[in-house]
Enzyme design. Sequence first.
Site, short mmCIF file in Angstrom:
data_model
loop_
_atom_site.label_atom_id
_atom_site.label_comp_id
_atom_site.label_asym_id
_atom_site.label_seq_id
_atom_site.Cartn_x
_atom_site.Cartn_y
_atom_site.Cartn_z
N SER A 98 61.48 100.70 30.48
CA SER A 98 60.49 100.00 32.02
C SER A 98 60.69 98.48 31.61
CB SER A 98 58.70 100.46 30.67
OG SER A 98 58.64 101.71 32.28
N SER A 144 58.49 99.69 34.28
CA SER A 144 57.18 100.19 35.25
C SER A 144 56.22 98.42 34.48
CB SER A 144 56.58 100.18 34.59
OG SER A 144 55.77 100.88 32.98
N LYS A 173 51.06 93.59 29.95
CA LYS A 173 50.64 94.61 30.81
C LYS A 173 49.96 94.84 31.41
CE LYS A 173 53.48 98.90 31.62
NZ LYS A 173 54.76 99.26 31.66
#
Length: 465
Positions: A185, A161, A87
């Site tokens: 997330s 996210s 990420k």
Amino acid sequence: MVVASESASTVPFHLGPIRIAALLAEGSASAAELTRQALARIEASQPEINAFRVVRASAALAEAAEADRRLRAGERAPLLGVPVAMKDDADLIGEPTAFGCPGPFPLATVDSEVARRLKAAGAVIVGKTNAPELGQWPFTEGSAFGRTRNPWRLDRTPGGSSGGSAAAVAAGLVPVAVGSDGAGSIRIPASWTHLVGIKPQRGRIGGGASDGASTPGPLARTTADAALLLDVLADQRPDGPDSFLAAAGRDPGRLRIGLSLRPPFTGYRPRLDPVVRAGVERLAAALTALGHDVVADEPRYGLVGLNFLARSAGSLYAMAATIPDVSLLDPRTRHNIATGKWFGRHLEFLTRPSAALSERQVGGIFDRVDVVLAPTTACLPPAVGEWQGLSSGALNRTMVAACPYAWPWNALGWPAVNVPAGLTDDGLPLGAQLLGPAGTEARLISLAGQLEAQQGWSDRRPPNY
């Protein structure tokens, strides 16, 4: 970016990192060819799925060549030669860390702990995946990179996210990916893309946000694959008897499991979609069939929201100091940063007493049960763009109503695992959480592995990927 097209010997990344690492070790595949395949898949999918913010073709091919050299020399490591993604909230040498934000970001000069441990395990890092601005929202959209879409249904969000990482794994662009979980997330996008997502115990892995609510963790198609990556991120040997990978194949024993459908108090009134509820109840029935004692029970959440709000808002204000040009951010981000300024100044005062109280209150349920089973989200994956035009207040209300179940475990710092809970009639994934007290990742992973063996969820994948 120009990469070789996929060949007849293409290895499907849905095989997962464990099986792919075995193919590499036995010489049935090469890291260079797998990396070229990953890069080709990413390039072909970007116009539709848009999972990646950074694709590092040259660096990844160089890492793959080095992995092949090590493999030929007889070296072995848990992810040696396996393409992975991380990420875009953690530093990777030579790349920017924008975390969903627009503007010119400097190139990282030091690897984050996440990147360091991936490299130590021999992984080939093909790129960094999309996330919303500073990881605030359960959708992955932004002015800096556009919209990331769900491989199961392109008109739906993969969540957030860690939506880019989840989309990349669900679409088979990489076998496994790293996300981070500050309010669900990892678990929310795992739920909406039919993946296993693990939020580890606070402190298990270095590299989370300074507020202590967020922690890195794995996204994978199977429990064992997620457990392997968790071992890597936790800097422990996957081949040890006490590893998370070993736990994935171990019988958890007969457990008492509390079925919890009531979310904590937030000031809003979330509505649990009947389809999501039915999926969670099907898993409860499956656990009963496996011999576990499933009972209706609810944690006493109390004031856990005060602890969480202070941590998350204060962290957002702290992260704003790393943004080169705050004026380029979404107005809702700027509003939330301003709100976080006050919380940041009073963070310790607000969180220390409420954290201890919340641990006692919520932890009381574990005097009665071993594990809690709960929905991961209250709804099915929303449409892409559905929340984009909302004001800051309206967006906060909407996303809290959609995702009220995950964030308390971030405030507490305790481990949680999302497991797939089936597909709707029109092919939308939904998920459920296995929740435990401090330090119980191994138990949750064992239970997830047992469920997976019965449910066979890893056999399902998006129809076009």
